[in-house]
Design a protein around this motif. Structure first.
Motif, PDB file in Angstrom:
ATOM      1  N   UNK A   1      -4.848   3.581   7.145  1.00  0.00           N
ATOM      2  CA  UNK A   1      -4.014   2.276   7.127  1.00  0.00           C
ATOM      3  C   UNK A   1      -4.795   1.283   7.593  1.00  0.00           C
ATOM      4  N   UNK A   2      -5.055   0.153   6.861  1.00  0.00           N
ATOM      5  CA  UNK A   2      -5.741  -1.025   7.261  1.00  0.00           C
ATOM      6  C   UNK A   2      -5.072  -2.179   7.906  1.00  0.00           C
ATOM      7  N   UNK A   3      -3.848  -2.358   7.311  1.00  0.00           N
ATOM      8  CA  UNK A   3      -2.969  -3.347   8.113  1.00  0.00           C
ATOM      9  C   UNK A   3      -1.416  -3.031   7.684  1.00  0.00           C
ATOM     10  N   UNK A   4      -0.646  -4.016   8.127  1.00  0.00           N
ATOM     11  CA  UNK A   4       0.854  -3.784   8.208  1.00  0.00           C
ATOM     12  C   UNK A   4       1.457  -3.324   6.592  1.00  0.00           C
ATOM     13  N   UNK A   5       0.773  -3.958   5.552  1.00  0.00           N
ATOM     14  CA  UNK A   5       1.178  -3.636   4.456  1.00  0.00           C
ATOM     15  C   UNK A   5       0.060  -2.768   3.445  1.00  0.00           C
ATOM     16  N   UNK A   6      -0.977  -2.535   3.883  1.00  0.00           N
ATOM     17  CA  UNK A   6      -2.282  -2.327   3.253  1.00  0.00           C
ATOM     18  C   UNK A   6      -3.056  -0.888   3.680  1.00  0.00           C
ATOM     19  N   UNK A   7      -3.256  -0.069   2.809  1.00  0.00           N
ATOM     20  CA  UNK A   7      -4.098   1.108   3.128  1.00  0.00           C
ATOM     21  C   UNK A   7      -5.089   1.321   2.086  1.00  0.00           C
TER      22      UNK A   7
END
Length: 166
Positions: free
Chosen positions: A62-68
Motif C-alpha cells: 500500500x502506497x496511499x489511501x487509494x493506491x498500492x
C-alpha cells in the motif's frame, strides 16, 4: 500436474522468496532485496506452492489511501506458463479490493503479462502533487522508484510504469 496452493507468506518462506528473486536479478528484471527487508514485508507477500515447495511469489504494498503497488511478482522458470503468475496477481488484486483500494501500480518489464490483467502504461506519477510530497517522506526504496526519483533511475531503466483502475 500437481496442485498449486496460494497462501500468505510466512517467515519460513523468506529464503524461498529470496531464491525466486535471485533467479531474476542477474538480468535486471527484479532488484535484489536484503533478507531484513523481506522479513519486514513478509505480510505483504503471497506464495504459490507445489508439493510443499514455493514456486512463486508476489506482494501488495500500500502506497496511499487509494493506491498500492504490485511488487516482486516472480515464478520459478521451471513452472512458467502454468498460470501461476496470473493466479498470484489475481489474488493480490482481490486483496486490494478487500482493502478498499482504487488503483494498482506496477513497474515492470513484463508489459504484455500485466496488460492481459487490466493494467495500462502510464507516463509520470499517478498521484497529485500533494500526495507526491507526502510520499517523499517514505524510506522505502520502492516508493522512491514509484516516484521516479533521480537517485533510483538506474534501478528503473527500461521498466514500464503501469496502472490498473479497480
Amino acid at each position: 500436474m500437481s496442485d498449486i496452493t496460494l497462501r500468505p507468506a510466512r517467515t519460513r518462506d523468506v529464503q524461498a522468496v529470496r531464491r525466486l528473486i535471485g533467479l531474476f536479478t542477474a538480468d535486471g528484471r527484479l532488484l535484489a532485496k536484503a533478507p531484513v527487508t523481506l522479513y519486514e514485508d513478509v505480510q505483504e507477500f503471497l506464495v504459490a506452492e507445489i508439493d510443499g515447495n514455493v514456486v512463486g511469489c508476489g506482494a501488495l504494498h500500500v502506497l496511499w489511501e487509494d493506491l498500492a503497488e504490485i511488487r516482486t511478482l516472480a515464478v520459478d522458470p521451471d513452472h512458467h506458463h502454468r498460470g501461476i503468475g496470473g493466479r498470484i496477481l489475481d489474488a493480490l488484486v482481490d486483496r486490494a479490493y478487500e482493502l478498499g483500494l482504487a488503483r494498482l501500480f506496477c513497474l515492470t518489464f513484463e508489459v504484455e503479462f500485466f496488460a492481459a490483467h487490466g493494467f495500462h502504461e502510464i507516463d509520470g506519477s499517478p498521484v497529485d502533487q500533494a500526495v507526491f510530497e507526502q510520499l517523499l517522506q517514505s524510506y522505502d526504496e520502492g516508493v522512491a522508484e514509484f516516484l521516479d526519483l533521480e537517485r533510483v533511475k538506474p534501478n528503473t531503466l527500461g521498466n514500464r510504469r503501469m496502472l490498473r483502475v479497480l
